[in-house]
Write a protein that holds these residues in place. Sequence first.
Motif, PDB file in Angstrom:
ATOM      1  N   VAL A  59       0.791  -1.168  -0.111  1.00  0.00           N
ATOM      2  CA  VAL A  59       0.069  -0.011  -0.175  1.00  0.00           C
ATOM      3  C   VAL A  59       0.922   1.304  -0.159  1.00  0.00           C
ATOM      4  O   VAL A  59       0.739   2.225  -0.767  1.00  0.00           O
ATOM      5  CB  VAL A  59      -0.546  -0.024   1.209  1.00  0.00           C
ATOM      6  CG1 VAL A  59      -1.520   1.221   1.442  1.00  0.00           C
ATOM      7  CG2 VAL A  59      -1.917  -0.936   0.938  1.00  0.00           C
ATOM      8  N   LEU A  60       1.952   1.181   0.681  1.00  0.00           N
ATOM      9  CA  LEU A  60       2.841   2.207   0.912  1.00  0.00           C
ATOM     10  C   LEU A  60       3.561   2.701  -0.425  1.00  0.00           C
ATOM     11  O   LEU A  60       3.905   3.868  -0.841  1.00  0.00           O
ATOM     12  CB  LEU A  60       3.611   2.304   2.048  1.00  0.00           C
ATOM     13  CG  LEU A  60       2.744   2.481   3.617  1.00  0.00           C
ATOM     14  CD1 LEU A  60       3.874   1.952   4.793  1.00  0.00           C
ATOM     15  CD2 LEU A  60       2.587   3.830   3.713  1.00  0.00           C
ATOM     16  N   ALA A  61       4.117   1.505  -0.947  1.00  0.00           N
ATOM     17  CA  ALA A  61       4.909   1.689  -2.240  1.00  0.00           C
ATOM     18  C   ALA A  61       4.055   2.383  -3.322  1.00  0.00           C
ATOM     19  O   ALA A  61       4.549   2.944  -4.019  1.00  0.00           O
ATOM     20  CB  ALA A  61       5.346   0.359  -2.594  1.00  0.00           C
ATOM     21  N   ALA A  62       2.821   1.698  -3.265  1.00  0.00           N
ATOM     22  CA  ALA A  62       1.779   2.420  -4.080  1.00  0.00           C
ATOM     23  C   ALA A  62       1.785   3.810  -4.166  1.00  0.00           C
ATOM     24  O   ALA A  62       1.673   4.716  -4.970  1.00  0.00           O
ATOM     25  CB  ALA A  62       0.508   1.645  -4.164  1.00  0.00           C
ATOM     26  N   HIS A  63       1.437   4.271  -2.900  1.00  0.00           N
ATOM     27  CA  HIS A  63       1.263   5.670  -2.555  1.00  0.00           C
ATOM     28  C   HIS A  63       2.762   6.551  -2.968  1.00  0.00           C
ATOM     29  O   HIS A  63       2.513   7.646  -3.547  1.00  0.00           O
ATOM     30  CB  HIS A  63       0.883   6.068  -1.299  1.00  0.00           C
ATOM     31  CG  HIS A  63      -0.505   5.962  -0.915  1.00  0.00           C
ATOM     32  ND1 HIS A  63      -1.217   4.588  -0.700  1.00  0.00           N
ATOM     33  CD2 HIS A  63      -1.664   6.805  -0.893  1.00  0.00           C
ATOM     34  CE1 HIS A  63      -2.565   4.682  -0.625  1.00  0.00           C
ATOM     35  NE2 HIS A  63      -2.594   6.006  -0.506  1.00  0.00           N
ATOM     36  N   GLY A  86      -3.190   5.621  -5.861  1.00  0.00           N
ATOM     37  CA  GLY A  86      -3.912   5.543  -4.524  1.00  0.00           C
ATOM     38  C   GLY A  86      -3.893   3.898  -4.356  1.00  0.00           C
ATOM     39  O   GLY A  86      -3.846   3.240  -5.408  1.00  0.00           O
ATOM     40  N   ALA A  87      -4.414   3.517  -3.144  1.00  0.00           N
ATOM     41  CA  ALA A  87      -4.407   2.072  -3.057  1.00  0.00           C
ATOM     42  C   ALA A  87      -5.260   1.738  -1.599  1.00  0.00           C
ATOM     43  O   ALA A  87      -5.447   2.672  -0.780  1.00  0.00           O
ATOM     44  CB  ALA A  87      -2.723   1.656  -2.498  1.00  0.00           C
ATOM     45  N   THR A  88      -5.794   0.716  -1.768  1.00  0.00           N
ATOM     46  CA  THR A  88      -6.849   0.127  -0.733  1.00  0.00           C
ATOM     47  C   THR A  88      -6.701  -1.320  -0.579  1.00  0.00           C
ATOM     48  O   THR A  88      -6.688  -1.849  -1.277  1.00  0.00           O
ATOM     49  CB  THR A  88      -8.405   0.642  -1.244  1.00  0.00           C
ATOM     50  OG1 THR A  88      -8.556   1.930  -1.536  1.00  0.00           O
ATOM     51  CG2 THR A  88      -9.175  -0.020  -0.311  1.00  0.00           C
ATOM     52  N   TRP A  89      -6.597  -1.714   1.018  1.00  0.00           N
ATOM     53  CA  TRP A  89      -6.506  -2.906   1.162  1.00  0.00           C
ATOM     54  C   TRP A  89      -7.791  -3.429   1.770  1.00  0.00           C
ATOM     55  O   TRP A  89      -8.334  -3.039   2.675  1.00  0.00           O
ATOM     56  CB  TRP A  89      -5.473  -2.869   2.405  1.00  0.00           C
ATOM     57  CG  TRP A  89      -5.222  -4.136   2.999  1.00  0.00           C
ATOM     58  CD1 TRP A  89      -5.980  -5.586   2.803  1.00  0.00           C
ATOM     59  CD2 TRP A  89      -4.296  -4.534   4.215  1.00  0.00           C
ATOM     60  NE1 TRP A  89      -5.216  -6.327   4.010  1.00  0.00           N
ATOM     61  CE2 TRP A  89      -4.413  -5.604   4.675  1.00  0.00           C
ATOM     62  CE3 TRP A  89      -3.402  -3.341   4.842  1.00  0.00           C
ATOM     63  CZ2 TRP A  89      -3.520  -6.329   5.636  1.00  0.00           C
ATOM     64  CZ3 TRP A  89      -2.405  -4.017   5.744  1.00  0.00           C
ATOM     65  CH2 TRP A  89      -2.634  -5.317   6.212  1.00  0.00           C
ATOM     66  N   ILE A  90      -8.379  -4.504   0.852  1.00  0.00           N
ATOM     67  CA  ILE A  90      -9.879  -4.778   1.323  1.00  0.00           C
ATOM     68  C   ILE A  90      -9.548  -6.387   0.969  1.00  0.00           C
ATOM     69  O   ILE A  90      -8.594  -7.060   0.683  1.00  0.00           O
ATOM     70  CB  ILE A  90     -10.997  -4.437   0.488  1.00  0.00           C
ATOM     71  CG1 ILE A  90     -10.522  -4.495  -1.123  1.00  0.00           C
ATOM     72  CG2 ILE A  90     -11.120  -3.001   0.792  1.00  0.00           C
ATOM     73  CD1 ILE A  90     -11.788  -4.167  -1.877  1.00  0.00           C
ATOM     74  N   THR A  91     -10.558  -7.061   1.829  1.00  0.00           N
ATOM     75  CA  THR A  91     -10.993  -8.517   1.740  1.00  0.00           C
ATOM     76  C   THR A  91     -12.327  -8.722   0.951  1.00  0.00           C
ATOM     77  O   THR A  91     -12.271  -9.300  -0.126  1.00  0.00           O
ATOM     78  CB  THR A  91     -10.554  -9.326   3.152  1.00  0.00           C
ATOM     79  OG1 THR A  91     -11.277  -8.528   3.867  1.00  0.00           O
ATOM     80  CG2 THR A  91      -9.466  -9.393   3.597  1.00  0.00           C
ATOM     81  N   ILE A 147      -5.139  -0.828  -6.424  1.00  0.00           N
ATOM     82  CA  ILE A 147      -4.253   0.300  -6.985  1.00  0.00           C
ATOM     83  C   ILE A 147      -4.615   0.943  -8.353  1.00  0.00           C
ATOM     84  O   ILE A 147      -5.111   0.228  -9.290  1.00  0.00           O
ATOM     85  CB  ILE A 147      -2.704  -0.417  -7.083  1.00  0.00           C
ATOM     86  CG1 ILE A 147      -2.311  -0.770  -5.788  1.00  0.00           C
ATOM     87  CG2 ILE A 147      -1.773   0.638  -7.507  1.00  0.00           C
ATOM     88  CD1 ILE A 147      -1.161  -2.021  -5.811  1.00  0.00           C
ATOM     89  N   GLY A 148      -4.628   2.223  -8.135  1.00  0.00           N
ATOM     90  CA  GLY A 148      -4.848   3.276  -9.484  1.00  0.00           C
ATOM     91  C   GLY A 148      -4.504   4.585  -9.161  1.00  0.00           C
ATOM     92  O   GLY A 148      -4.152   4.977  -8.055  1.00  0.00           O
ATOM     93  N   ARG A 149      -5.000   5.247 -10.094  1.00  0.00           N
ATOM     94  CA  ARG A 149      -4.785   6.647  -9.940  1.00  0.00           C
ATOM     95  C   ARG A 149      -5.808   7.404  -9.040  1.00  0.00           C
ATOM     96  O   ARG A 149      -7.148   7.013  -9.135  1.00  0.00           O
ATOM     97  CB  ARG A 149      -5.196   7.614 -11.166  1.00  0.00           C
ATOM     98  CG  ARG A 149      -4.328   7.141 -12.385  1.00  0.00           C
ATOM     99  CD  ARG A 149      -3.066   8.011 -12.659  1.00  0.00           C
ATOM    100  NE  ARG A 149      -2.101   7.180 -13.623  1.00  0.00           N
ATOM    101  CZ  ARG A 149      -0.914   7.434 -13.597  1.00  0.00           C
ATOM    102  NH1 ARG A 149      -0.316   8.784 -13.237  1.00  0.00           N
ATOM    103  NH2 ARG A 149      -0.051   6.870 -14.258  1.00  0.00           N
ATOM    104  N   PRO A 150      -5.562   8.030  -7.991  1.00  0.00           N
ATOM    105  CA  PRO A 150      -6.290   8.635  -6.940  1.00  0.00           C
ATOM    106  C   PRO A 150      -7.236   9.672  -7.457  1.00  0.00           C
ATOM    107  O   PRO A 150      -6.762  10.370  -8.460  1.00  0.00           O
ATOM    108  CB  PRO A 150      -5.438   9.094  -5.879  1.00  0.00           C
ATOM    109  CG  PRO A 150      -4.006   9.402  -6.521  1.00  0.00           C
ATOM    110  CD  PRO A 150      -4.280   8.507  -7.463  1.00  0.00           C
TER     111      PRO A 150
END
Length: 189
Positions: free
Chosen positions: A124-128, A133-138, A165-168
Motif C-alpha cells: 500500500v505504501l509503495a503504491a502511494h 492510490g491504494a486500498t487494502w480490502i478482503t 491500486i490506481g490513480r487517486p
Amino acid sequence: MPDALALLKTRRSFKPVELSAPGPSTAEIDTLLTVASRVPDHGKLAPWRFIVFEGEARRAAGEAIAAAFRAKYPDAKPEHVEAERERLARAPLVIAVVSRAAPHVKIPEWEQVLSAGAAAMNLVLAAHALGYGATWITEWYAYDRAVLDALGLRPHEKIAGFVHIGRPPGVPEDRPRPALSEIATRFHG
Ligand SMILES: Cc1cc2nc3c(=O)[nH]c(=O)nc-3n(C[C@H](O)[C@H](O)[C@H](O)COP(=O)(O)O)c2cc1C
C-alpha cells in the motif's frame, strides 16, 4: 510525491471504483512487489506470496467470484451477479497478498501471519510513494473456498488482502484517528 513522513501521515484508502486507469507499468509493478517482499520475516520463511490481476485476467477471476456468488444465491438478480463479476475490475490493478503461514518448528504461525500483514502494508505504501492510490480490502470472496481454489490457493493459504491500486481521485479528507492517549501508555514499572 510526498516525502516519507508526509506520506505516512496523510495516506488514506480510496473506494476501489475511485481508482482509475492507467495503473502501474510493468516496471512499477516490479517495484511494488520488491518493496512488498522487503519486510521483517522471522526465520526468513517468506510466508507470503502475491498474485497480480491486471487487464482481462481481472474478469477471468471475476468469473470465479460470480460463479461462487450464484452458487450461494441461486435467485440473485443478473445485475448483482454482473457486479460480482466486476469485483476485481474496479481498479486497474489488484494484487492479492497471500499468507502461506504454516506450523513450523521454531517460528510461531502468528509471526508469519504478521509478516503477511507487513507485506500488504508495504505494498500500500509503495503504491502511494509512486503516486497511486491504494486500498487494502478482503470482502466476502476472500473467504470463499471455491473462489480461493479458482485463484490457486492451497488449503492452508489465506488471503491477507486484495490491494486495489490506481490513480487517486484527488486529495481525500481524513477520518478521525484514535487519540494517542487511548491507545498508548508509558510503562512505569
Ligand atoms: C485485513 C484488512 C481487510 C480489510 N477489508 C476491508 C473490506 O473488505 N472492506 C472495506 O471497506 N475495508 C476493509 N479494510 C479497511 C480499509 O483497508 C481501510 O483501512 C479503511 O477503509 C479506512 O481507511 P484508511 O486506510 O484511509 O484509514 C480492511 C483492512 C484490513 C487491514
